[in-house]
Design a protein around this motif. Structure first.
Motif, PDB file in Angstrom:
ATOM      1  N   UNK B  92      -1.862  13.096 -39.109  1.00 31.84           N
ATOM      2  CA  UNK B  92      -1.678  13.459 -37.711  1.00 31.84           C
ATOM      3  C   UNK B  92      -0.280  13.061 -37.248  1.00 31.84           C
ATOM      4  N   UNK B  93       0.387  13.962 -36.539  1.00 28.64           N
ATOM      5  CA  UNK B  93       1.731  13.681 -36.040  1.00 28.64           C
ATOM      6  C   UNK B  93       1.740  13.954 -34.540  1.00 28.64           C
ATOM      7  N   UNK B  94       2.066  12.921 -33.788  1.00 28.41           N
ATOM      8  CA  UNK B  94       2.080  13.041 -32.341  1.00 28.41           C
ATOM      9  C   UNK B  94       3.501  12.803 -31.854  1.00 28.41           C
ATOM     10  N   UNK B  95       4.003  13.694 -31.012  1.00 23.54           N
ATOM     11  CA  UNK B  95       5.366  13.504 -30.513  1.00 23.54           C
ATOM     12  C   UNK B  95       5.422  13.640 -29.004  1.00 23.54           C
ATOM     13  N   UNK B  96       6.465  13.076 -28.437  1.00 27.19           N
ATOM     14  CA  UNK B  96       6.665  13.217 -27.006  1.00 27.19           C
ATOM     15  C   UNK B  96       7.335  14.577 -26.797  1.00 27.19           C
TER      16      UNK B  96
END
Ligand code: TPP
Ligand code: TPP
Ligand code: SF4
Ligand code: SF4
Ligand code: SF4
Ligand code: SF4
Ligand code: SF4
Ligand code: SF4
Ligand code: MG
Ligand code: MG
Lengths: 365, 185, 81, 255, 255, 365, 81, 185
Positions: B92-96
């Motif tokens: 999982x990759x979460x970015x602003x």
């Protein structure tokens, strides 16, 4: 090496550097002298914050040269004392360390090693192995060198180091690295008040009428006397070698290939073992905990069983010499390492193992 | 749950990536899990990129150094460029959302763009954007009990900032809610 | 009043605001945008610049070029005085 | 980028000196190091001595000075820039040599090298950036940190009786016969920068005379270490640094 | 050996202090080191602080000081006596600690440690034997060697522009706030020895106050290094050393 | 190693220290920086007397730390430059040496070793072998280490050291001892003017418009880059190891027992050989001339022929490790030494040989 | 004039002559003999010593003991002043 | 002549023992012999004992360190005590007469006490006592040609003392004569 069961506090999450410093306070440290350098400045900073509101003395020295000589003075006065630095700073301490070893003073020097040579990087390295175990200073001397692999050991080895240093009147070193210093792990600290002070009859505390004056010196201008000092030192080292070797064996029971690694590298190797065993390769690990005295005998023992040894280091190949000396030609000894602040991955170590296996079976054919 | 979760938190210095990692680490410790937190440190401390790797595991952690990640929290472009390729498939990759020019492109991982700064501004505390993301992450990957995350928050926040605990808790909640609303980036 | 102008390199500016504080004309302000390094950068916000070069003298990033109305025959230098 | 003289009748009156490279400076926003770098290179440009100038960078935040100054440079070990510069100058006596050092570098670990370099009157320029802190290693106490100042290693404020007093090394050096020109400058205002530049220029010109060491202390800032905005630091310099480290020439050559 | 009061009505008015051991001093005939040793031990005797005094010997001719002074002592690495004394004093703050150093030790290799020890105002006494030469290693130039002075490493005389100027470190130290009492004394006449002793005694007494460092420079001689007879050296001290190193108090405590 | 036939002057009787210094002037030394210490102060003194009336620069530094950093600066500026000291002083140079090795600057460091550890004695010793060959400073680096055994070699090796240092951009060390420094022997010095200067494209001499700026540094903050530097260094060391090994064989043709010794010890051993052969014991000697690169291969070769090796050193046993690594278990490797400034006598070495022979034949029975 | 006397340890004296130079009475002189260390040593050569202790103060070897005619009731010390 | 002659010169610093040794060494070099001169050095430089060992040989000298001597020139008591036992049987030991309290006792070596100081005083130059002894030694052990000894003398004596060459030569001659007169101590 003696194993003591100390009472411990609840687990905490701490940086290696801070755990080490906190542990030193709990080991009833009398004084710390040091100079900032990445990646270990937290040690000094921790002491500057804690010591004034707890106990002991702390002083930011003007340099590492000053630090180690303050340590000399305080140790000679009978105090439990330490300094810490990282590679370039520890190089500057070499003269002082040689003096301390020669004058037979107990103290602790922590080296949170970074990538060298020169100014290098601030990333973790094991490039100072030779300096630590062969004596980077002049003359024949040794430090007792402990190599932690976890934050827990960063903390615990402070006690071991002081115990050994004081027992043998010999400076001790904790040889750590930037990663161990900076990372946080769970640590159960030894509680305060369990580590009594010794009374050193040789310390310069002011000469009462009842005893001869005490002199701390490393100068024995007649070579016959200086040789005498050297014989004493060598006898002491022999005793340390006999009694204080410490190592860890990981899955060596059925292993036919032995990895040898210390500190952070040993943890990498543990992962490699996991990966290897998934593939059916019977890897085991000898982890020297004391780098001096070096666990020569256990390696010798395995030289009869193992097919080969692979020494994994974060340097250009230093401990591999001590392993080869122990194996003494019985089996091949290989080296795999990364340098200058790079860390080998478990995977690349495994590849190395597989390559050697392939090469060996090719040679047989 | 996985045997271990290897998480990278990356962004500019000052965006709070190191403390995000620490909160996870503390919470994991409270839950008696094994945990390691490893910062990248350098002269870059003073601006530039900062990141930390956190491993949360049910077993003893051997190598604290990992080169492939299960989860990534990304707060600037250089970090995305560096860590997107290092994701394990299924990660999982979460970015602003406002921090990136080029978005992630991998299709074998879950990617979420969170409007954390926007939401933080709504809370009148731009600094809690990181907590919004953290809330979001923990909603998507429920590694840890909420109450332990709150306990950890108290540990990581310096005493003098303890008056900000409520707004941080609020931020976690905002993130959690956003996660409920968002299914794919 | 002498007429001047400044141009500011928006990619190297770090938004330290020293130029803004140093400008006697209050000509400068920070941008709304952030640059790639994550900083809001300084911009000429008013048209009252006198080309006094104060801003350039204190700019740590050497990000500012200053222009001034041409005077009689002063030779061009790269120098702050 | 721009033309020297614009169509609209504007002429360039200030631009980045050509001896400064285009590499973005790694310093924190508002750091005085960058300003001093620029001033040095302005003078090198102006005097046209790029090919005759050799700089020595310290260990400290300015360790990478050589990335920005487009001249031959050496990076010295922590505190040893004075010795390194001596080595260079002795074998290249006709070149301009300068060292650039922070307060930890020059006034703590390098104290001996600093004093003896000046005492020998090495014909070099020493630039000394006094930001009252160890910037690079994360804001620890420096020899020049002020009484009561809170730093990473004086969290309760500098207790001078335990930790030493703010060291006015510049005043000490001025008393050495080897010192030719000793001055304390700053970067807190445009005018201060103008004066600094004058001092740098004078120092390079004195260097031709082989009459001793030129020493410029620059009272500077460390927004990160001081935990202030850059604009705040400039005020703090005035209010807190100058009382201890007053500006001005401390020793000027008598000819 | 002798009775305190003799049969013939004579009483002992001077004898070797009991804190000086019977080991024959290894110094060359007429060397000032021995005199200073004796004076130190006279004061220790007189104040009755043998059991509370810890000395630090340097590397230099006085490296063996511990053979003569019947007190606890440590031998420090070359130049580091200030640091060693600091280490001792910090862990034994109630003891009297003094360091004893030559000019090479204290003012060349040990410059940084010396300055910072005094700058911290360590509550110790530093005794500094200025004989303008490296005695122990065979008469090489010291930082304090005089202009034009011929030594083993300045065979054509000290060329101050190449080799550095005679370093008046004592004057520098006096300016540090950590310095409580700074004085320059000598051993060239009986009266000088009397004054020296006063200074030593005062220093030990000040040490109880924890108000800073006491520093005594002793302008001394080195018959071997100077290639003069002892009697000649005393004259040479007066004629050549004092003009550069004038006697007297440089800083006295204000209470 | 290359052998060059230089034109030489008439024989003179000189002290080792002075011969070395005179030879350096003849090797067109640009600069010397040093600090007095027994037993090598004559080197500085000789330069202070001769350089002002001949050529070059000389400066008595404020310390060894300053000396080595002046050397760094001058070497970086392209000069032929050297320093010298003895054990404690060389320990103080370790940080600087690591920087020089990392920045790849050519220079010469002379260590006229005395008995240690600590302040020790001022008598001859070989106790700094480890420091010299393993790297007493931090990180992975090496010096090219030459070990003279005569005053003639004290002089000649200056040329060799500079030639190698400049060819490989690597600091070189002459590892001598107090006896070799202080004794007088006949020496035929290489005449001046035969040793040309090189033009170093990398030197910081002022950047002309025509080239990129030159930077001397050892800082490579990205560990990947620092590792690159390390690979370069290791490749260089491999090349040095391949091309520059030097040693001397003494009566090894028919020898069945091999002594290994360097420097002064090797001369003692030559006398031992004489005494042994009178008794019919077939002793031979391998004398490593380069201690780094170490003559591993020749020792390996003899491991097939010799009954055993006896390593004779003026220390507690340091080179013996490198010999054992070379022999790799094929034959026993023994150590005989004296320490702290004491010199073994030819007779006691012989006794040791005889004891080992006796022990071995006893074991056989 | 006060009557005094000195005794000099002939085995530790190194014949430096500093005492001789310091004696206001010129009471001291070097011996003809040499001691075991090879030095001629100082001796009381005239009987005019006043016990002023000057010689003892400058003696590097602490080889001199000084005696003086007993005065009223001064207590004995080991000290030079 | 022997293959090698191993000679010890020993006395107090300042008695000229080091230069005696150097003269022998230089003269031997002039005669193209192999030679080594090894001082004992130490803090004792400044007074105390000084000595040097000289080896003169027709073959290459391996060990410059010797512990047993063919010849000894002894100028003080501690040196006699130290070196008399180290003499090889048949060796020669020459001492200055007034410098010893206890005389040598070995009977398997030749011992001579030379009144060198007395004779030097007669020459009005006390400093040349060492040359008288040297002359004596070279008469008893003619290792070197006289003319080469004179050449060596010029080498060893610093320029500024070259006016003293004649008196030194005279002293050598006095020693030589004494040797003629003296058969056993
Ligand atoms: C021998 C050694 N000790 C310590 C360090 C760590 N270190 C790097 S920079 C520095 C101090 C920097 O402070 P300063 O000189 O004031 O420069 P600034 O960063 O403030 O400009 C220190 C202690 C080092 N690199 N080498
Ligand atoms: C690190 C180191 N460098 C050099 C020396 C050699 N050394 C011993 S004493 C001395 C100088 C002595 O001079 P000084 O301090 O003036 O004392 P003095 O002998 O004149 O009393 C030196 C350079 C040493 N022992 N250690
Ligand atoms: S040049 Fe002067 S007026 Fe114009 S923006 Fe800069 S500081 Fe303001
Ligand atoms: S001073 Fe320079 S860097 Fe700072 S805000 Fe202005 S333009 Fe930007
Ligand atoms: S840490 Fe301080 S000195 Fe260093 S770059 Fe940042 S502001 Fe400048
Ligand atoms: S050499 Fe000089 S300082 Fe040393 S003992 Fe002799 S006279 Fe004294
Ligand atoms: S006591 Fe005075 S008078 Fe007597 S010998 Fe000594 S100096 Fe002379
Ligand atoms: S001063 Fe002392 S040592 Fe010197 S001659 Fe007189 S008694 Fe002897
Ligand atoms: Mg600073
Ligand atoms: Mg001196």
């Amino acid at each position: 090496m003696e194993k003591i069961n100390y009472k411990r506090s609840e687990p905490r999450l701490m940086k290696g550097n801070e755990a080490l410093a906190e542990s030193a306070i709990r080991a009833d440290l009398d004084a710390y002298f040091g100079y900032p350098i990445t990646p270990q400045s937290e040690i000094l900073e921790y002491f500057e914050e804690q010591i004034p509101i707890r106990h002991g003395k702390v002083l930011q020295a003007e340099s590492e040269v000053a630090s180690i000589n303050m340590v000399y003075g305080a140790a000679g006065a009978g105090a439990r004392v330490m300094t810490s630095s990282s590679s370039p700073g520890v190089s500057l301490m070499q003269e002082g360390i040689s003096y301390i070893a020669s004058a037979q003073l107990p103290c602790l020097v922590v080296n949170v090693v970074r990538g060298g040579p020169g100014l290098g990087t601030i990333q973790p390295s094991q490039g100072d192995y030779f300096q630590a175990v062969k004596g980077g200073g002049h003359g024949d001397y040794h430090l007792i060198v402990l190599a932690p692999a976890t934050v827990q050991e960063m903390a615990d080895f402070v006690f071991d180091a002081f115990r050994l240093a004081e027992e043998y009147r010999c400076p001790a070193m904790i040889l750590s690295d930037g990663a161990l210093g900076q990372m946080m792990e769970k640590v159960e600290l030894i509680e305060e008040g369990q580590f009594p002070k010794r009374n050193f009859s040789w310390a310069t505390t002011g000469k009462p009428a009842t005893r001869e004056r005490n002199i701390i010196t490393s100068l024995f201008i007649e070579p016959e006397k200086m040789e005498g000092i050297n014989y004493d030192l060598q006898a002491k080292y022999a005793k340390i070698q006999k009694n204080e070797v410490r190592y860890e064996l990981v899955e060596t029971d059925d292993a036919d290939i032995i990895l040898v690694a210390f500190g952070l590298s040993a943890r990498i190797c543990q992962k490699t073992i996991e990966l290897a065993r998934e593939k059916g390769i019977k890897l085991g690990l000898i982890r020297p905990i004391t780098l001096y005295p070096f666990p020569t005998n256990i390696i010798k023992e395995f030289a009869d069983k193992a097919k080969f040894f692979l020494v994994v280091e974060m340097n250009a190949g230093q401990m591999v010499e001590d392993v080869a000396l122990a194996v003494n030609g019985k089996k091949p000894v290989y080296y795999k390492g990364r340098m200058g602040g790079m860390i080998p991955t478990p995977e690349e170590v495994l590849v190395e193992v597989e390559n050697i296996i392939a090469k060996q079976s090719e040679e047989k054919r | 749950m996985l045997k271990a979760n290897e998480i990278i938190f990356a962004g500019f210095g000052g965006q709070g990536v190191l403390s995000m990692g620490q909160i996870i680490a503390y919470a994991a410790m409270i839950e008696k899990k094994e945990v390691s937190w490893m910062p990248s440190y350098g002269p870059e401390m003073r601006g530039g990129t900062a990141n930390c790797t956190v491993i949360v595991s049910n077993e003893k952690i051997n190598s604290p150094i990992v080169s492939r990640f299960d989860s990534a929290i990304i707060l600037n472009q250089p970090s995305l460029d560096k860590f997107e390729p290092a994701m394990k498939p299924g990660g999982i990759l979460i970015y602003e959302k406002t921090c990136l020019v080029n978005l992630p492109t991998r299709t074998d991982i879950e990617c979420y763009g969170v409007p954390a700064i926007e939401e933080a501004v709504k809370l009148n505390k731009k600094q809690v954007a990181n907590m919004i993301i953290l809330g979001f992450f923990l909603a998507k990957r429920p590694l840890l009990e909420h109450e332990n995350v709150l306990k950890a928050l108290k540990k990581v926040l310096p005493e003098r900032h303890h008056h900000m605990i409520p707004v941080n808790e609020q931020a976690l909640e905002v993130g959690r809610k956003l996660a409920g609303e968002m299914v794919l980036a | 009043m002498i007429r001047g102008k400044v141009t500011i390199n928006s990619s190297t500016c770090k938004g330290c605001e020293l130029c803004i504080a140093a400008c006697p004309q209050e000509s400068l302000a920070l941008s709304k945008q952030i640059n790639l390094a994550g900083y809001r950068y300084a911009e000429l916000a008013k048209d009252n610049c006198t080309g006094c070069i104060n801003c350039a003298l204190v700019c740590p990033e050497a990000a500012i070029t200053v222009y001034r109305q041409q005077k009689a025959k002063k030779s061009v230098t790269t120098i702050g005085e | 980028m721009e033309n020297e003289i614009q169509d609209n009748g504007l002429e360039i009156v200030y631009k980045k000196p050509s001896t400064l490279t285009d590499t973005p400076l790694h310093y924190c926003p508002g750091c005085g190091h960058s300003v001093v770098h620029r001033v040095l290179m302005e003078v090198v440009d102006e005097l046209g001595i790029q090919d005759k100038t050799i700089g020595v960078a310290p260990v400290g935040c300015s360790v990478f000075a050589y990335n920005y100054m487009n001249i031959d440079m050496q990076e010295a070990a922590h505190g040893r820039a004075g010795a390194v510069a001596t080595g260079i100058k002795r074998v290249l006596p006709d070149k301009y040599v300068f060292s650039y050092q922070g307060d930890g570098d020059l006034a703590a670990i390098g104290t001996a090298e600093t004093i003896h370099t000046v005492n020998r009157g090495e014909n070099i320029l020493m630039v000394f950036i006094n930001n009252a802190i160890y910037g690079m290693t994360g804001g620890q106490m420096a020899p020049t940190s002020l009484e009561g100042m809170k730093t990473a290693t004086s969290p309760y404020g500098r207790d001078v009786k335990l930790m030493g007093y703010p060291l006015k090394i510049t005043e000490l050096l001025a008393q050495l016969p080897g010192a030719l020109y000793v001055t304390r400058q700053s970067v807190h205002t445009p005018n201060a920068v103008r004066k600094l530049k004058k001092a740098v220029k004078a120092s390079f010109e004195y260097q031709k005379l082989n009459e001793g060491t030129c020493f410029i202390e620059v009272v500077s800032n460390c927004p990160s270490g001081w935990k202030q905005t850059p604009v705040q630091t400039m005020k703090w310099i005035e209010e807190n640094m100058f009382p201890k480290y007053p500006l001005g020439d401390i020793k000027v050559p008598k000819f």
